[in-house]
Design a protein around this motif. Structure first.
Motif, mmCIF file in Angstrom:
data_model
loop_
_atom_site.group_PDB
_atom_site.id
_atom_site.type_symbol
_atom_site.label_atom_id
_atom_site.label_comp_id
_atom_site.label_asym_id
_atom_site.label_seq_id
_atom_site.Cartn_x
_atom_site.Cartn_y
_atom_site.Cartn_z
ATOM 1 N N GLU A 1 -7.151 11.109 -1.570
ATOM 2 C CA GLU A 1 -6.301 10.110 -0.917
ATOM 3 C C GLU A 1 -7.143 8.961 -0.358
ATOM 4 O O GLU A 1 -6.759 7.801 -0.448
ATOM 5 C CB GLU A 1 -5.513 10.792 0.202
ATOM 6 C CG GLU A 1 -4.406 9.964 0.775
ATOM 7 C CD GLU A 1 -3.554 10.759 1.740
ATOM 8 O OE1 GLU A 1 -3.187 10.167 2.786
ATOM 9 O OE2 GLU A 1 -3.251 11.928 1.476
ATOM 10 N N THR A 2 -8.308 9.279 0.180
ATOM 11 C CA THR A 2 -9.220 8.256 0.704
ATOM 12 C C THR A 2 -9.724 7.358 -0.414
ATOM 13 O O THR A 2 -9.807 6.140 -0.245
ATOM 14 C CB THR A 2 -10.411 8.931 1.428
ATOM 15 O OG1 THR A 2 -9.903 9.741 2.482
ATOM 16 C CG2 THR A 2 -11.374 7.896 1.978
ATOM 17 N N ALA B 1 -7.018 4.922 -1.258
ATOM 18 C CA ALA B 1 -6.891 3.899 -0.213
ATOM 19 C C ALA B 1 -7.983 2.842 -0.366
ATOM 20 O O ALA B 1 -7.720 1.639 -0.220
ATOM 21 C CB ALA B 1 -6.941 4.540 1.169
ATOM 22 N N GLN B 2 -9.197 3.263 -0.672
ATOM 23 C CA GLN B 2 -10.294 2.311 -0.875
ATOM 24 C C GLN B 2 -10.056 1.458 -2.116
ATOM 25 O O GLN B 2 -10.327 0.258 -2.115
ATOM 26 C CB GLN B 2 -11.627 3.055 -0.982
ATOM 27 C CG GLN B 2 -12.058 3.687 0.314
ATOM 28 C CD GLN B 2 -13.262 4.604 0.145
ATOM 29 O OE1 GLN B 2 -13.665 4.940 -0.964
ATOM 30 N NE2 GLN B 2 -13.828 5.025 1.268
ATOM 31 N N ALA C 1 -7.116 0.689 -3.396
ATOM 32 C CA ALA C 1 -6.039 -0.245 -3.055
ATOM 33 C C ALA C 1 -6.565 -1.385 -2.184
ATOM 34 O O ALA C 1 -6.174 -2.545 -2.366
ATOM 35 C CB ALA C 1 -4.918 0.490 -2.344
ATOM 36 N N ASP C 2 -7.463 -1.071 -1.268
ATOM 37 C CA ASP C 2 -8.040 -2.113 -0.407
ATOM 38 C C ASP C 2 -8.806 -3.129 -1.240
ATOM 39 O O ASP C 2 -8.696 -4.337 -1.021
ATOM 40 C CB ASP C 2 -8.952 -1.479 0.643
ATOM 41 C CG ASP C 2 -9.459 -2.490 1.636
ATOM 42 O OD1 ASP C 2 -8.627 -3.211 2.231
ATOM 43 O OD2 ASP C 2 -10.696 -2.575 1.818
ATOM 44 N N GLU D 1 -6.280 -5.289 -2.984
ATOM 45 C CA GLU D 1 -5.612 -6.212 -2.064
ATOM 46 C C GLU D 1 -6.500 -7.389 -1.686
ATOM 47 O O GLU D 1 -6.031 -8.516 -1.614
ATOM 48 C CB GLU D 1 -5.179 -5.478 -0.795
ATOM 49 C CG GLU D 1 -3.905 -4.721 -0.968
ATOM 50 C CD GLU D 1 -3.397 -4.135 0.341
ATOM 51 O OE1 GLU D 1 -4.200 -3.890 1.267
ATOM 52 O OE2 GLU D 1 -2.180 -3.924 0.421
ATOM 53 N N PRO E 1 2.161 4.849 -2.042
ATOM 54 C CA PRO E 1 2.105 3.764 -1.049
ATOM 55 C C PRO E 1 1.570 2.443 -1.598
ATOM 56 O O PRO E 1 1.691 1.406 -0.949
ATOM 57 C CB PRO E 1 1.152 4.298 0.025
ATOM 58 C CG PRO E 1 1.046 5.763 -0.213
ATOM 59 C CD PRO E 1 1.318 5.976 -1.674
ATOM 60 N N TYR E 2 0.993 2.469 -2.792
ATOM 61 C CA TYR E 2 0.333 1.287 -3.333
ATOM 62 C C TYR E 2 0.967 0.775 -4.625
ATOM 63 O O TYR E 2 0.379 -0.058 -5.316
ATOM 64 C CB TYR E 2 -1.157 1.588 -3.568
ATOM 65 C CG TYR E 2 -1.798 2.248 -2.386
ATOM 66 C CD1 TYR E 2 -2.028 1.536 -1.210
ATOM 67 C CD2 TYR E 2 -2.143 3.591 -2.416
ATOM 68 C CE1 TYR E 2 -2.592 2.149 -0.112
ATOM 69 C CE2 TYR E 2 -2.717 4.212 -1.315
ATOM 70 C CZ TYR E 2 -2.938 3.483 -0.166
ATOM 71 O OH TYR E 2 -3.488 4.081 0.929
#
Length: 72
Positions: free
Chosen positions: A18-19, A22-23, A25-26, A29, A59-60
């Motif tokens: 999951e981390t 998130a990275q 997706a960051d 973005e 979420p992304y």
């Protein structure tokens, strides 16, 4: 995050956390890539995650800009 693979395999996707997502997706973005090809690698990786492990990518999904196709 594991290095971006040249070939995205189910094994690669299975190891992503999951981390990691998130990275990823960051990075997408902020869109701070040296070339468009680097961003495409991340985009394809997120897309593969969305198909194989949708709970991680949910979420992304807005980053993928997927649209429903009506082939009728």
């Amino acid at each position: 995050m594991p290095p971006s693979p040249t070939a995205i395999t189910p094994e690669t996707i299975a190891q992503i956390t999951e981390t990691d997502v998130a990275q990823l997706a960051d990075r997408l973005e902020t869109d701070n890539y040296e070339s468009a090809f680097e961003s495409l690698k991340d985009w394809h990786l997120l897309r593969a995650i969305a198909f194989q492990r949708p709970e991680l990518a949910e979420p992304y999904l807005y980053l993928l800009d997927l649209e429903d196709c009506d082939e009728a």
